[in-house]
Design a protein around this motif. Structure first.
Motif, PDB file in Angstrom:
ATOM      1  N   ASN A 142       1.301   3.669  14.021  1.00  0.00           N
ATOM      2  CA  ASN A 142       2.118   2.529  13.583  1.00  0.00           C
ATOM      3  C   ASN A 142       3.056   2.936  12.448  1.00  0.00           C
ATOM      4  OD1 ASN A 142       2.889  -0.214  13.920  1.00  0.00           O
ATOM      5  ND2 ASN A 142       1.699  -0.789  12.110  1.00  0.00           N
ATOM      6  N   SER A 143       3.584   4.147  12.535  1.00  0.00           N
ATOM      7  CA  SER A 143       4.470   4.697  11.503  1.00  0.00           C
ATOM      8  C   SER A 143       3.809   4.691  10.120  1.00  0.00           C
ATOM      9  CB  SER A 143       5.800   3.941  11.477  1.00  0.00           C
ATOM     10  OG  SER A 143       6.531   4.174  12.664  1.00  0.00           O
ATOM     11  N   GLY A 144       2.522   4.968  10.103  1.00  0.00           N
ATOM     12  CA  GLY A 144       1.787   5.029   8.842  1.00  0.00           C
ATOM     13  C   GLY A 144       1.478   3.687   8.225  1.00  0.00           C
ATOM     14  N   GLN A 145       1.791   2.609   8.924  1.00  0.00           N
ATOM     15  CA  GLN A 145       1.652   1.271   8.359  1.00  0.00           C
ATOM     16  C   GLN A 145       0.342   0.609   8.790  1.00  0.00           C
ATOM     17  OE1 GLN A 145       6.214  -0.241   8.234  1.00  0.00           O
ATOM     18  NE2 GLN A 145       5.502   0.459  10.217  1.00  0.00           N
ATOM     19  N   VAL A 146      -0.747   1.304   8.533  1.00  0.00           N
ATOM     20  CA  VAL A 146      -2.096   0.811   8.791  1.00  0.00           C
ATOM     21  C   VAL A 146      -2.920   1.148   7.562  1.00  0.00           C
ATOM     22  CG1 VAL A 146      -4.132   0.937  10.279  1.00  0.00           C
ATOM     23  CG2 VAL A 146      -1.852   1.206  11.277  1.00  0.00           C
ATOM     24  N   CYS A 147      -3.724   0.206   7.100  1.00  0.00           N
ATOM     25  CA  CYS A 147      -4.479   0.445   5.872  1.00  0.00           C
ATOM     26  C   CYS A 147      -5.434   1.625   6.005  1.00  0.00           C
ATOM     27  CB  CYS A 147      -5.241  -0.811   5.461  1.00  0.00           C
ATOM     28  SG  CYS A 147      -6.564  -1.301   6.609  1.00  0.00           S
ATOM     29  N   MET A 148      -5.788   2.000   7.240  1.00  0.00           N
ATOM     30  CA  MET A 148      -6.734   3.092   7.462  1.00  0.00           C
ATOM     31  C   MET A 148      -6.063   4.454   7.624  1.00  0.00           C
ATOM     32  SD  MET A 148      -9.372   1.141  10.068  1.00  0.00           S
ATOM     33  CE  MET A 148      -8.072   0.358  11.031  1.00  0.00           C
ATOM     34  N   CYS A 149      -4.734   4.509   7.607  1.00  0.00           N
ATOM     35  CA  CYS A 149      -4.040   5.776   7.814  1.00  0.00           C
ATOM     36  C   CYS A 149      -4.378   6.794   6.719  1.00  0.00           C
ATOM     37  CB  CYS A 149      -2.524   5.559   7.839  1.00  0.00           C
ATOM     38  SG  CYS A 149      -1.888   5.045   9.450  1.00  0.00           S
ATOM     39  N   THR A 150      -4.450   8.047   7.118  1.00  0.00           N
ATOM     40  CA  THR A 150      -4.704   9.138   6.175  1.00  0.00           C
ATOM     41  C   THR A 150      -3.442   9.456   5.388  1.00  0.00           C
ATOM     42  OG1 THR A 150      -6.494  10.151   7.453  1.00  0.00           O
ATOM     43  CG2 THR A 150      -5.214  11.603   6.014  1.00  0.00           C
ATOM     44  N   ASP A 151      -3.533   9.399   4.073  1.00  0.00           N
ATOM     45  CA  ASP A 151      -2.446   9.811   3.179  1.00  0.00           C
ATOM     46  C   ASP A 151      -2.578  11.277   2.766  1.00  0.00           C
ATOM     47  OD1 ASP A 151      -1.174   7.398   3.136  1.00  0.00           O
ATOM     48  OD2 ASP A 151      -1.388   7.051   0.988  1.00  0.00           O
ATOM     49  N   ARG A 152      -3.828  11.748   2.663  1.00  0.00           N
ATOM     50  CA  ARG A 152      -4.081  13.096   2.141  1.00  0.00           C
ATOM     51  C   ARG A 152      -5.028  13.844   3.072  1.00  0.00           C
ATOM     52  NH1 ARG A 152      -6.816  12.998  -3.212  1.00  0.00           N
ATOM     53  NH2 ARG A 152      -7.881  11.158  -2.392  1.00  0.00           N
ATOM     54  N   ILE A 153      -4.666  15.056   3.406  1.00  0.00           N
ATOM     55  CA  ILE A 153      -5.555  15.949   4.135  1.00  0.00           C
ATOM     56  C   ILE A 153      -5.986  17.039   3.164  1.00  0.00           C
ATOM     57  CG2 ILE A 153      -5.780  17.583   6.037  1.00  0.00           C
ATOM     58  CD1 ILE A 153      -3.574  15.993   7.482  1.00  0.00           C
ATOM     59  N   ALA A 235       3.380  13.540  -9.324  1.00  0.00           N
ATOM     60  CA  ALA A 235       4.149  12.852  -8.288  1.00  0.00           C
ATOM     61  C   ALA A 235       3.528  11.494  -7.971  1.00  0.00           C
ATOM     62  CB  ALA A 235       4.207  13.703  -7.024  1.00  0.00           C
ATOM     63  N   ARG A 236       4.357  10.520  -7.683  1.00  0.00           N
ATOM     64  CA  ARG A 236       3.871   9.177  -7.360  1.00  0.00           C
ATOM     65  C   ARG A 236       2.968   9.189  -6.129  1.00  0.00           C
ATOM     66  NH1 ARG A 236       8.955   5.447  -6.719  1.00  0.00           N
ATOM     67  NH2 ARG A 236       7.327   4.104  -5.860  1.00  0.00           N
ATOM     68  N   PHE A 237       3.352   9.988  -5.110  1.00  0.00           N
ATOM     69  CA  PHE A 237       2.583   9.977  -3.872  1.00  0.00           C
ATOM     70  C   PHE A 237       1.182  10.550  -4.057  1.00  0.00           C
ATOM     71  CE2 PHE A 237       1.466  11.518   0.455  1.00  0.00           C
ATOM     72  CZ  PHE A 237       1.543  10.290   1.104  1.00  0.00           C
ATOM     73  N   HIS A 238       0.946  11.235  -5.140  1.00  0.00           N
ATOM     74  CA  HIS A 238      -0.397  11.751  -5.401  1.00  0.00           C
ATOM     75  C   HIS A 238      -1.394  10.614  -5.565  1.00  0.00           C
ATOM     76  CE1 HIS A 238      -3.537  14.420  -6.918  1.00  0.00           C
ATOM     77  NE2 HIS A 238      -3.747  13.538  -7.869  1.00  0.00           N
ATOM     78  N   ALA A 239      -0.969   9.511  -6.168  1.00  0.00           N
ATOM     79  CA  ALA A 239      -1.892   8.415  -6.462  1.00  0.00           C
ATOM     80  C   ALA A 239      -1.563   7.124  -5.736  1.00  0.00           C
ATOM     81  CB  ALA A 239      -1.906   8.142  -7.976  1.00  0.00           C
ATOM     82  N   GLU A 240      -0.295   6.898  -5.392  1.00  0.00           N
ATOM     83  CA  GLU A 240       0.106   5.637  -4.769  1.00  0.00           C
ATOM     84  C   GLU A 240      -0.184   5.638  -3.271  1.00  0.00           C
ATOM     85  OE1 GLU A 240       4.064   4.255  -5.404  1.00  0.00           O
ATOM     86  OE2 GLU A 240       4.060   4.789  -7.537  1.00  0.00           O
ATOM     87  N   GLU A 241      -0.611   4.472  -2.772  1.00  0.00           N
ATOM     88  CA  GLU A 241      -0.741   4.312  -1.330  1.00  0.00           C
ATOM     89  C   GLU A 241       0.640   4.418  -0.690  1.00  0.00           C
ATOM     90  OE1 GLU A 241      -2.608   1.128   1.890  1.00  0.00           O
ATOM     91  OE2 GLU A 241      -1.778   0.391   0.002  1.00  0.00           O
ATOM     92  N   GLY A 242       0.723   5.198   0.379  1.00  0.00           N
ATOM     93  CA  GLY A 242       2.017   5.363   1.031  1.00  0.00           C
ATOM     94  C   GLY A 242       2.387   4.184   1.908  1.00  0.00           C
ATOM     95  N   PRO A 245       4.947   6.811   7.064  1.00  0.00           N
ATOM     96  CA  PRO A 245       4.576   8.020   7.811  1.00  0.00           C
ATOM     97  C   PRO A 245       4.711   9.290   6.965  1.00  0.00           C
ATOM     98  CG  PRO A 245       6.755   7.305   8.476  1.00  0.00           C
ATOM     99  CD  PRO A 245       6.230   6.252   7.532  1.00  0.00           C
ATOM    100  N   ILE A 246       3.898   9.362   5.911  1.00  0.00           N
ATOM    101  CA  ILE A 246       3.878  10.519   5.016  1.00  0.00           C
ATOM    102  C   ILE A 246       2.432  10.972   4.856  1.00  0.00           C
ATOM    103  CG2 ILE A 246       4.552  11.455   2.784  1.00  0.00           C
ATOM    104  CD1 ILE A 246       6.303   9.021   2.342  1.00  0.00           C
ATOM    105  N   VAL A 247       2.200  12.263   4.930  1.00  0.00           N
ATOM    106  CA  VAL A 247       0.878  12.806   4.656  1.00  0.00           C
ATOM    107  C   VAL A 247       1.046  14.093   3.862  1.00  0.00           C
ATOM    108  CG1 VAL A 247       0.721  14.166   6.794  1.00  0.00           C
ATOM    109  CG2 VAL A 247      -1.372  13.362   5.675  1.00  0.00           C
ATOM    110  N   SER A 248       0.141  14.305   2.914  1.00  0.00           N
ATOM    111  CA  SER A 248       0.166  15.545   2.129  1.00  0.00           C
ATOM    112  C   SER A 248      -1.021  16.416   2.511  1.00  0.00           C
ATOM    113  CB  SER A 248       0.138  15.242   0.631  1.00  0.00           C
ATOM    114  OG  SER A 248      -1.102  14.652   0.260  1.00  0.00           O
ATOM    115  N   ILE A 249      -0.857  17.712   2.348  1.00  0.00           N
ATOM    116  CA  ILE A 249      -1.913  18.684   2.631  1.00  0.00           C
ATOM    117  C   ILE A 249      -2.250  19.406   1.334  1.00  0.00           C
ATOM    118  CG2 ILE A 249      -2.532  20.765   3.910  1.00  0.00           C
ATOM    119  CD1 ILE A 249      -0.605  19.867   6.103  1.00  0.00           C
TER     120      ILE A 249
END
Length: 338
Positions: A142-153, A235-242, A245-249
């Motif tokens: 859903n283009s990352g727009q689900v509360c269960m989506c993985t933000d961080r691997i 970085a904001r994405f380190h702590a903020e919910e995305g 469709p963004i994921v960090s490794i």
């Protein structure tokens, strides 16, 4: 809530109606469902129509719609009404805090299903050929727009390069466009504010040293699935919910470090642990501070018969299965005297 209202709203409303009718055949409950201002038809209207078509009276299931910007006052009035006996909110943590405070002031029990900074831990023994497609689903559904989506691997350092290459290639292979077309994998984000936030999060991460391995660009609301490496704590994405469709490794050295990285931050909604060693995966899962943990399964997934909810800033309370019946039922005690 507009991202999964059809599924989650159906579960909540049906549990509520079943609990009321089973407990008191004479009861005439009323279920008020505020529709999303962003998508009132699909995120509210379809559910109400289905229940009405099934024979539920219109005065029992009520759909509440508002103009953009008016929802806060309307929902506040509903929560403060003495006729409202339970409150369920699915949405962002910032709004959930406000709704929780209003419900608390009214002494109305509430369940809050809020945001998350969800993590998938990939151990060194993981089968990446099997798991890269699952990670694509976990991160970009859903283009990352689900509360269960993985933000961080969080991946063992010995497999980090291999996973990064594979996931970036898989992300680049996804098509973005009109989701009504069969060949399209991802549709648009919900609005221009979300698209602009994508720009901000990616640019901020790059400014603080991150590298774009895939994506990082958009065409209006069509956002390319994006893979980042080297996201630092500044970085904001380190702590903020995305919720994009963004994921960090991020690599790790041992299981203790993986757990520490997973537990960093205020959220605790959902997590996943990937390993061929089930006992090690279970040990890690028990140490992760999250309301739901999948072992060898994608982070996007739950079942209606089991409890669901988060810890910390990810919410309060549980719904699902018998927990829903308990929440929507008022327990009373009767003493019978001779």
């Amino acid at each position: 809530m507009w991202s999964s209202r059809s599924s989650r709203g159906t579960r909540r409303s049906c549990s509520l109606l079943a609990a009321w009718r089973s407990r008191s055949p004479r009861a005439t409950p009323c279920f008020s469902a505020p529709a999303s201002e962003r998508a009132p038809r699909t995120a509210g209207g379809v559910l109400a129509d289905a229940l009405h078509h099934a024979g539920v009276p219109r005065d029992v299931v009520q759909l509440v719609t508002t103009r953009p910007g008016e929802g806060r006052d309307v929902i506040g009035a509903l929560i403060e009404s003495p006729h409202v006996r339970r409150v369920v909110f699915i949405g962002s943590t910032s709004i959930g805090r406000r709704i929780g405070a209003q419900a608390g002031a009214a002494l109305t029990p509430a369940v809050l299903e809020l945001g998350g900074k969800n993590v998938t831990i990939v151990r060194a023994d993981a089968d990446l050929a099997e798991w890269i497609p699952r990670l694509v689903f976990s991160a970009f559904a859903n283009s990352g727009q689900v509360c269960m989506c993985t933000d961080r691997i969080i991946v063992h350092h010995s497999r980090a390069d291999e996973l990064t290459r594979g996931l970036a290639a898989a992300a680049d292979a996804l098509s973005v466009g009109d989701p009504r077309e069969a060949e399209v994998d991802l549709g648009p984000v919900i609005g221009m504010d979300a698209a602009l936030r994508f720009d901000e999060l990616v640019a901020d991460a790059v400014d603080y040293g991150a590298r774009i391995e895939a994506g990082g660009r958009r065409d209006s609301l069509l956002v390319r699935p994006t893979v980042l490496t080297g996201v630092t704590e500044r970085a904001r994405f380190h702590a903020e919910e995305g919720f994009l469709p963004i994921v960090s490794i991020q690599p790790y050295d041992d299981d203790d470090e993986a757990v520490a990285l997973a537990n960093a931050g205020e959220y605790g909604l959902i997590a996943s642990v990937v390993s061929r060693d089930r006992s090690s995966a279970e040990r890690i899962a028990h140490d992760i501070r999250a309301g739901v943990v999948h072992i060898n399964g994608p982070s996007v997934g739950d079942e209606p018969h089991v409890p669901f909810g988060g810890l910390g800033a990810s919410g309060a309370g549980r719904l699902g299965g018998t927990d829903s019946v308990r929440f929507f039922t008022e327990q009373r005690t009767f003493f019978y005297h001779a």
